[in-house]
Design a protein around this motif. Structure first.
Motif, PDB file in Angstrom:
ATOM      1  N   ILE A 445       0.851  -1.197   0.000  1.00 57.93           N
ATOM      2  CA  ILE A 445       0.000   0.000   0.000  1.00 57.93           C
ATOM      3  C   ILE A 445       0.885   1.245   0.000  1.00 57.93           C
ATOM      4  O   ILE A 445       1.740   1.415   0.875  1.00 57.93           O
ATOM      5  N   LEU A 446       0.699   2.093  -1.006  1.00 62.81           N
ATOM      6  CA  LEU A 446       1.412   3.379  -1.058  1.00 62.81           C
ATOM      7  C   LEU A 446       0.394   4.451  -0.687  1.00 62.81           C
ATOM      8  O   LEU A 446      -0.585   4.651  -1.405  1.00 62.81           O
ATOM      9  N   TYR A 447       0.556   5.106   0.443  1.00 66.36           N
ATOM     10  CA  TYR A 447      -0.430   6.061   0.944  1.00 66.36           C
ATOM     11  C   TYR A 447       0.092   7.496   0.820  1.00 66.36           C
ATOM     12  O   TYR A 447       1.148   7.828   1.365  1.00 66.36           O
ATOM     13  N   GLU A 448      -0.624   8.307   0.072  1.00 71.04           N
ATOM     14  CA  GLU A 448      -0.315   9.740  -0.029  1.00 71.04           C
ATOM     15  C   GLU A 448      -1.620  10.521   0.049  1.00 71.04           C
ATOM     16  O   GLU A 448      -2.526  10.331  -0.768  1.00 71.04           O
ATOM     17  N   LYS A 449      -1.757  11.412   1.026  1.00 68.88           N
ATOM     18  CA  LYS A 449      -3.015  12.138   1.203  1.00 68.88           C
ATOM     19  C   LYS A 449      -3.300  13.041   0.003  1.00 68.88           C
ATOM     20  O   LYS A 449      -4.430  13.191  -0.436  1.00 68.88           O
ATOM     21  N   GLY A 450      -2.234  13.686  -0.486  1.00 73.02           N
ATOM     22  CA  GLY A 450      -2.417  14.643  -1.583  1.00 73.02           C
ATOM     23  C   GLY A 450      -2.962  15.970  -1.070  1.00 73.02           C
ATOM     24  O   GLY A 450      -2.490  17.037  -1.458  1.00 73.02           O
ATOM     25  N   LEU A 451      -3.931  15.900  -0.203  1.00 70.53           N
ATOM     26  CA  LEU A 451      -4.483  17.112   0.430  1.00 70.53           C
ATOM     27  C   LEU A 451      -4.680  16.796   1.907  1.00 70.53           C
ATOM     28  O   LEU A 451      -5.051  15.666   2.246  1.00 70.53           O
ATOM     29  N   GLU A 452      -4.500  17.765   2.780  1.00 71.49           N
ATOM     30  CA  GLU A 452      -4.537  17.506   4.220  1.00 71.49           C
ATOM     31  C   GLU A 452      -5.975  17.332   4.722  1.00 71.49           C
ATOM     32  O   GLU A 452      -6.238  16.583   5.643  1.00 71.49           O
ATOM     33  N   PHE A 453      -6.922  18.071   4.110  1.00 70.25           N
ATOM     34  CA  PHE A 453      -8.323  17.975   4.530  1.00 70.25           C
ATOM     35  C   PHE A 453      -9.194  18.346   3.340  1.00 70.25           C
ATOM     36  O   PHE A 453      -8.679  18.836   2.329  1.00 70.25           O
ATOM     37  N   SER A 454     -10.495  18.134   3.434  1.00 74.28           N
ATOM     38  CA  SER A 454     -11.343  18.211   2.236  1.00 74.28           C
ATOM     39  C   SER A 454     -11.348  19.602   1.610  1.00 74.28           C
ATOM     40  O   SER A 454     -11.501  19.744   0.411  1.00 74.28           O
ATOM     41  N   ARG A 455     -11.147  20.674   2.419  1.00 77.57           N
ATOM     42  CA  ARG A 455     -11.205  22.022   1.862  1.00 77.57           C
ATOM     43  C   ARG A 455      -9.816  22.515   1.431  1.00 77.57           C
ATOM     44  O   ARG A 455      -9.681  23.602   0.880  1.00 77.57           O
ATOM     45  N   ASP A 456      -8.820  21.684   1.639  1.00 75.26           N
ATOM     46  CA  ASP A 456      -7.430  22.074   1.348  1.00 75.26           C
ATOM     47  C   ASP A 456      -7.256  22.416  -0.133  1.00 75.26           C
ATOM     48  O   ASP A 456      -7.706  21.677  -1.007  1.00 75.26           O
ATOM     49  N   LYS A 457      -6.610  23.557  -0.409  1.00 76.72           N
ATOM     50  CA  LYS A 457      -6.368  23.959  -1.799  1.00 76.72           C
ATOM     51  C   LYS A 457      -4.880  23.891  -2.152  1.00 76.72           C
ATOM     52  O   LYS A 457      -4.465  24.259  -3.246  1.00 76.72           O
ATOM     53  N   ASN A 458      -4.095  23.396  -1.222  1.00 79.71           N
ATOM     54  CA  ASN A 458      -2.644  23.357  -1.408  1.00 79.71           C
ATOM     55  C   ASN A 458      -2.246  22.118  -2.208  1.00 79.71           C
ATOM     56  O   ASN A 458      -2.322  20.990  -1.722  1.00 79.71           O
ATOM     57  N   LYS A 459      -1.779  22.320  -3.446  1.00 76.14           N
ATOM     58  CA  LYS A 459      -1.510  21.191  -4.339  1.00 76.14           C
ATOM     59  C   LYS A 459      -0.065  20.712  -4.272  1.00 76.14           C
ATOM     60  O   LYS A 459       0.367  19.896  -5.077  1.00 76.14           O
ATOM     61  N   SER A 460       0.664  21.197  -3.298  1.00 74.85           N
ATOM     62  CA  SER A 460       2.108  20.901  -3.290  1.00 74.85           C
ATOM     63  C   SER A 460       2.405  19.414  -3.113  1.00 74.85           C
ATOM     64  O   SER A 460       3.485  18.950  -3.429  1.00 74.85           O
ATOM     65  N   ASN A 461       1.470  18.645  -2.621  1.00 73.61           N
ATOM     66  CA  ASN A 461       1.718  17.204  -2.444  1.00 73.61           C
ATOM     67  C   ASN A 461       1.166  16.362  -3.589  1.00 73.61           C
ATOM     68  O   ASN A 461       1.187  15.127  -3.519  1.00 73.61           O
ATOM     69  N   PHE A 462       0.668  17.021  -4.619  1.00 74.10           N
ATOM     70  CA  PHE A 462       0.114  16.254  -5.745  1.00 74.10           C
ATOM     71  C   PHE A 462       1.203  15.402  -6.404  1.00 74.10           C
ATOM     72  O   PHE A 462       0.956  14.268  -6.817  1.00 74.10           O
ATOM     73  N   LYS A 463       2.415  15.946  -6.474  1.00 67.03           N
ATOM     74  CA  LYS A 463       3.496  15.217  -7.163  1.00 67.03           C
ATOM     75  C   LYS A 463       3.757  13.861  -6.492  1.00 67.03           C
ATOM     76  O   LYS A 463       3.825  12.814  -7.136  1.00 67.03           O
ATOM     77  N   LYS A 464       3.844  13.914  -5.164  1.00 64.03           N
ATOM     78  CA  LYS A 464       4.095  12.662  -4.427  1.00 64.03           C
ATOM     79  C   LYS A 464       2.945  11.679  -4.657  1.00 64.03           C
ATOM     80  O   LYS A 464       3.169  10.475  -4.844  1.00 64.03           O
ATOM     81  N   ALA A 465       1.742  12.214  -4.681  1.00 63.63           N
ATOM     82  CA  ALA A 465       0.570  11.342  -4.860  1.00 63.63           C
ATOM     83  C   ALA A 465       0.594  10.725  -6.254  1.00 63.63           C
ATOM     84  O   ALA A 465       0.332   9.530  -6.430  1.00 63.63           O
ATOM     85  N   LEU A 466       0.974  11.538  -7.243  1.00 61.97           N
ATOM     86  CA  LEU A 466       1.020  11.023  -8.617  1.00 61.97           C
ATOM     87  C   LEU A 466       2.097   9.948  -8.763  1.00 61.97           C
ATOM     88  O   LEU A 466       1.888   8.909  -9.388  1.00 61.97           O
ATOM     89  N   LYS A 467       3.224  10.197  -8.109  1.00 62.52           N
ATOM     90  CA  LYS A 467       4.333   9.213  -8.168  1.00 62.52           C
ATOM     91  C   LYS A 467       3.867   7.871  -7.599  1.00 62.52           C
ATOM     92  O   LYS A 467       4.072   6.821  -8.214  1.00 62.52           O
ATOM     93  N   ALA A 468       3.186   7.938  -6.471  1.00 66.99           N
ATOM     94  CA  ALA A 468       2.682   6.696  -5.846  1.00 66.99           C
ATOM     95  C   ALA A 468       1.677   6.024  -6.778  1.00 66.99           C
ATOM     96  O   ALA A 468       1.704   4.801  -6.975  1.00 66.99           O
ATOM     97  N   SER A 469       0.823   6.812  -7.387  1.00 72.56           N
ATOM     98  CA  SER A 469      -0.215   6.235  -8.267  1.00 72.56           C
ATOM     99  C   SER A 469       0.406   5.538  -9.468  1.00 72.56           C
ATOM    100  O   SER A 469      -0.043   4.477  -9.880  1.00 72.56           O
ATOM    101  N   LYS A 470       1.491   6.138  -9.998  1.00 71.28           N
ATOM    102  CA  LYS A 470       2.134   5.532 -11.171  1.00 71.28           C
ATOM    103  C   LYS A 470       2.761   4.185 -10.834  1.00 71.28           C
ATOM    104  O   LYS A 470       2.880   3.308 -11.682  1.00 71.28           O
TER     105      LYS A 470
END
Ligand code: GLC
Length: 750
Positions: A445-470
């Motif tokens: 299991i590769l776990y990356e939140k991507g966003l800290e909470f549902s209203r979060d607009k900070n996309k800085s963790n999208f890269k890590k999430a995309l890497k895990a998804s790939k």
């Protein structure tokens, strides 16, 4: 003195009744007890019973008030020792020893949190929902709570309204059946049992029809619609024995419910013969002033008491003004006596005169294996499969790595949803926890939140999430709403995924891997774009303490999804209100139906159809009421009616065969709808008239039978009479409000 005198009462009554040769019933004895006690009460003691206060835990503040009989009930005290301390003063130091009753909002579980009611409604399982309410009653009563302010049975067709989360959806019949189940679950076989708690059906009435889906807003509706849509579930709950009822904050056609004699006297007492307690909502008596229907607190106390409010929640205007109002002849002694009778009846029915105290130091049943199992069952059955392209679900055995992405994958507090006052997030089992437990070392299991909470607009963790998804074989994205975005006063004008969650899903799509979207939310969301991006979509609502294992059970195919939507999902917020049992209008959609992008430039004015629809959204929802897929498929055949012509008083037998044409054992919720083609008033294009759950093994075929009475075909006509009118009816049997086999029959004059 009253205690000594009490045991003589049945004998005295039997002498009185024997003279009249009338058989004595338990009700006679109870009513005689109430009348005797009422007769002994002073005016102050009567008014005290009508006063409910909010306990803040500093119970010493209330000792004097209790001792002088100025308060009859509390809400929000959950410490058994403090409850007993307050009760001791009432039953051992007060003149008439009238016990207190303690209330709490036990809406979907007490400690063990069940799915939000809207999620429970997606199970279409009355028995399971009743069992869930029983679990909540057991856990709450162990602390001394003997009255819950639930079930909430407001019909809601507007997902902008935050309280849709607490409702049982848009349909009067489904809400009537499931609401009555909750009443029975809370109240058990006997209300005097120590693990029973009084139900409180709310919010009476039509609170779900607030204009614009904005909480506390005005409601304008006809008496015909009020009776047909908004009151029927309350009638069903009263018939199921609901002990209490709560007035709503809203006005209806200019009259707020907390001073609405039509609702509280004509309908509730005169027509329905309700003899339970009516409690106002929080300070809703005082709110009659800002409503502009009362000049001041004294006026509000008079109007509410005269309309039929028995207990005033927290604003204490009854305590301040009723005595003077009585002297001035603005409130009658009968109004006060009637209210106090209802209150004493509730306390007698709860057995509080005999057993006023809660047992201390009993082992709590909270989070017991049995309770957690039931919470898991309810959550599993509440999950609705909205899409499953190429049968991507259940997850295939060969999967080696999954990416778990999103702010709701491991959100123990938010997963519980709104109106969780006593549930402890420490006990929540999240989807991430459950998947880790299920997969342990078999699947990475590769776990990356991507966003800290549902209203979060900070996309800085999208890269890590995309890497895990790939790196994964499949991507499971947990998106939705934090619990604070749902519930009372949590209305949203835009009901799309909050924050940057939609962009997160788009970004994960770039992984090129299968996307499984799991939504945890307190309302239908406008997720057309996200559904198009995903290969599979599960709607898990706010699933409560055991939401994680329930979602894992479904993802892994341990249990097949069986949930069906209790509410329509709009494509976009502009379509609201949108619901299945709409009227046909004089311009139902026909051909040609061009949508906004189909229309040629410089199109002549009359070249596009003039229908009841939106150019940019059509007339269809994203997902209809009653919709829900399975991992298997079902085939409906041989729809048959016992007759094609029936008369008033007849019963129509409707039968149909359902086959499991897939590879998994599954449970289908078979739905029966009718349409009254022509009436003295226009009628909905469909109305739910029944449903049944059937479980079928692969290849198995079963016959389902429904019996429809002519009463089932009746509706409130223009003269406010409930009638079934002769004429043609269409009938459907299927797996949603939009599908199924169809035939018709005629109801003829006798
Ligand atoms: C709230 C709600 C009502 C609840 C009551 C007591 O404002 O409207 O549903 O039972 O107050 O908490």
């Amino acid at each position: 003195m009253i205690k000594k005198f009490n045991f003589l009462l049945p004998f005295i009554i039997s002498i009185i009744f024997s003279c009249s040769n009338k058989k004595i019933t338990a009700v006679d004895v109870l009513e005689a007890r109430i009348d005797t006690l009422l007769h002994l009460m002073s005016l102050d003691e009567k008014i005290g019973q009508m006063n409910q206060l909010n306990s803040t835990g500093k119970v010493n503040d209330f000792f004097e008030l209790i001792k002088s009989g100025q308060v009859g009930s509390f809400l929000n005290e959950i410490d058994p020792a403090k409850i007993n301390e307050m009760q001791k003063i009432a039953v051992e130091e007060c003149r008439l020893r009238i016990p207190l009753v303690f209330a709490r909002d036990v809406i979907h579980g007490f400690k063990t949190i069940l799915p939000i009611p809207l999620g429970q409604a997606a199970t279409w399982n009355p028995e399971l929902i009743e069992a869930g309410a029983g679990v909540a009653a057991t856990e709450a009563s162990e602390t001394g709570i003997r009255w819950t302010f639930a079930p909430m049975i407001d019909i809601s067709r507007d997902p902008r309204w935050g309280r849709i989360a607490e409702s049982l959806g848009e349909d009067p019949l489904l809400t009537s059946i499931l609401g009555a189940s909750m009443v029975k679950g809370f109240q058990g076989k006997s209300l005097s049992a120590s693990n029973s708690i009084a139900a409180c059906v709310k919010h009476y009435a039509a609170y779900g029809a607030v204009e614009g889906g904005r909480d506390y807003n005005s409601v304008t509706t006809s008496e015909q619609a009020l009776r047909e849509i908004y009151l029927s579930s309350f009638k069903a709950s009263v018939d199921a024995g609901a002990a209490t009822l709560m007035t709503s904050f809203n006005e209806i056609n200019g009259v707020p419910s907390s001073c609405n004699e039509f609702l509280l006297k004509k309908v509730l007492r005169d027509e329905w013969k309700f003899n339970g307690v009516v409690v106002s909502d929080w300070a809703s008596v005082e709110e009659l002033i800002p409503h502009g229907i009362c000049v001041d607190g004294k006026d509000a106390a008079a109007k509410a008491a005269n309309a039929g409010v028995d207990i005033e929640m927290v604003s204490s205007l009854f305590s301040q003004h009723l005595k003077e109002l009585l002297k001035e002849g603005k409130v009658t002694e009968k109004a006060i006596d009637d209210a106090v009778r209802n209150i004493l009846r509730l306390k007698y029915r709860l057995g509080l005169f005999k057993n006023p105290y809660v047992k201390i130091n009993v082992k709590s049943s909270a989070y017991s294996e049995e309770h957690l199992k039931l919470a898991r069952e309810l959550a599993t059955q509440s999950i609705v499969l909205l899409k499953n392209k190429r049968n991507i679900l259940p997850l295939k055995k060969g999967i080696k790595t999954i990416a778990v992405i999103g702010p709701l994958a491991d959100a123990p507090y938010d997963q519980m949803g709104t109106w969780v006052l006593d549930g402890d997030a420490k006990f929540t089992q999240t989807p991430l926890m459950a998947l880790k437990q299920e997969f342990s070392n078999k699947v990475k299991i590769l776990y990356e939140k991507g966003l800290e909470f549902s209203r979060d607009k900070n996309k800085s963790n999208f890269k890590k999430a995309l890497k895990a998804s790939k790196m994964a074989d499949a991507v499971i994205i947990f998106a939705g709403e934090e619990s604070i975005l749902s519930g009372e006063a949590r209305c949203r004008a835009d009901i799309s995924l909050p924050g940057a969650q939609s962009q997160l899903i788009e970004e994960m799509k770039n992984s090129g891997k299968p996307i499984i979207l799991v939504i945890l939310a307190g309302r239908p969301l406008t997720i057309q774009k996200e559904c198009d991006l995903a290969d599979a979509v599960l709607y898990a609502w706010h699933p409560g303490t055991m939401g994680g294992p329930a979602i894992a059970d479904i993802l892994l195919g341990k249990v097949l999804p069986s949930g069906k939507l209790p509410v329509t999902f709009p494509k976009m917020v502009g379509q609201i209100p949108i619901y299945y049992s709409h009227k046909n209008t004089g311009r139902p959609v026909g051909e040609p139906l061009e949508l906004i992008d189909d229309i040629p430039v410089a199109a002549p004015q009359f070249s596009v159809g003039n229908y009841c629809y939106y150019l940019d959204a059509g007339d269809q929802p994203l997902f209809p009421f009653g919709y829900g897929l399975s991992y298997t498929t079902y085939k409906y055949t041989d729809l048959d009616l016992s007759d094609t012509i029936i008369s008033a008083g007849d019963k129509l037998k409707i039968s149909c065969n359902i086959s499991n044409t897939g590879n998994f054992e599954g449970t289908e919720i078979v739905q029966l709808y009718t349409r009254d083609l022509v009436g003295s008033l226009t009628r909905p294009v469909k109305e739910l008239k029944g449903f049944q759950r059937i479980t079928l093994k692969p290849g198995e075929k079963k016959q389902v039978i429904f019996m429809l009475s002519t009463d089932d075909l009746s509706y409130w006509n223009a003269n406010m009479k409930k009638v079934a009118e002769p004429g043609k009816f269409r009938i459907w049997l299927g797996g949603s409000s939009e599908s199924g086999l169809e035939t018709e029959f005629t109801l003829c004059e006798r």
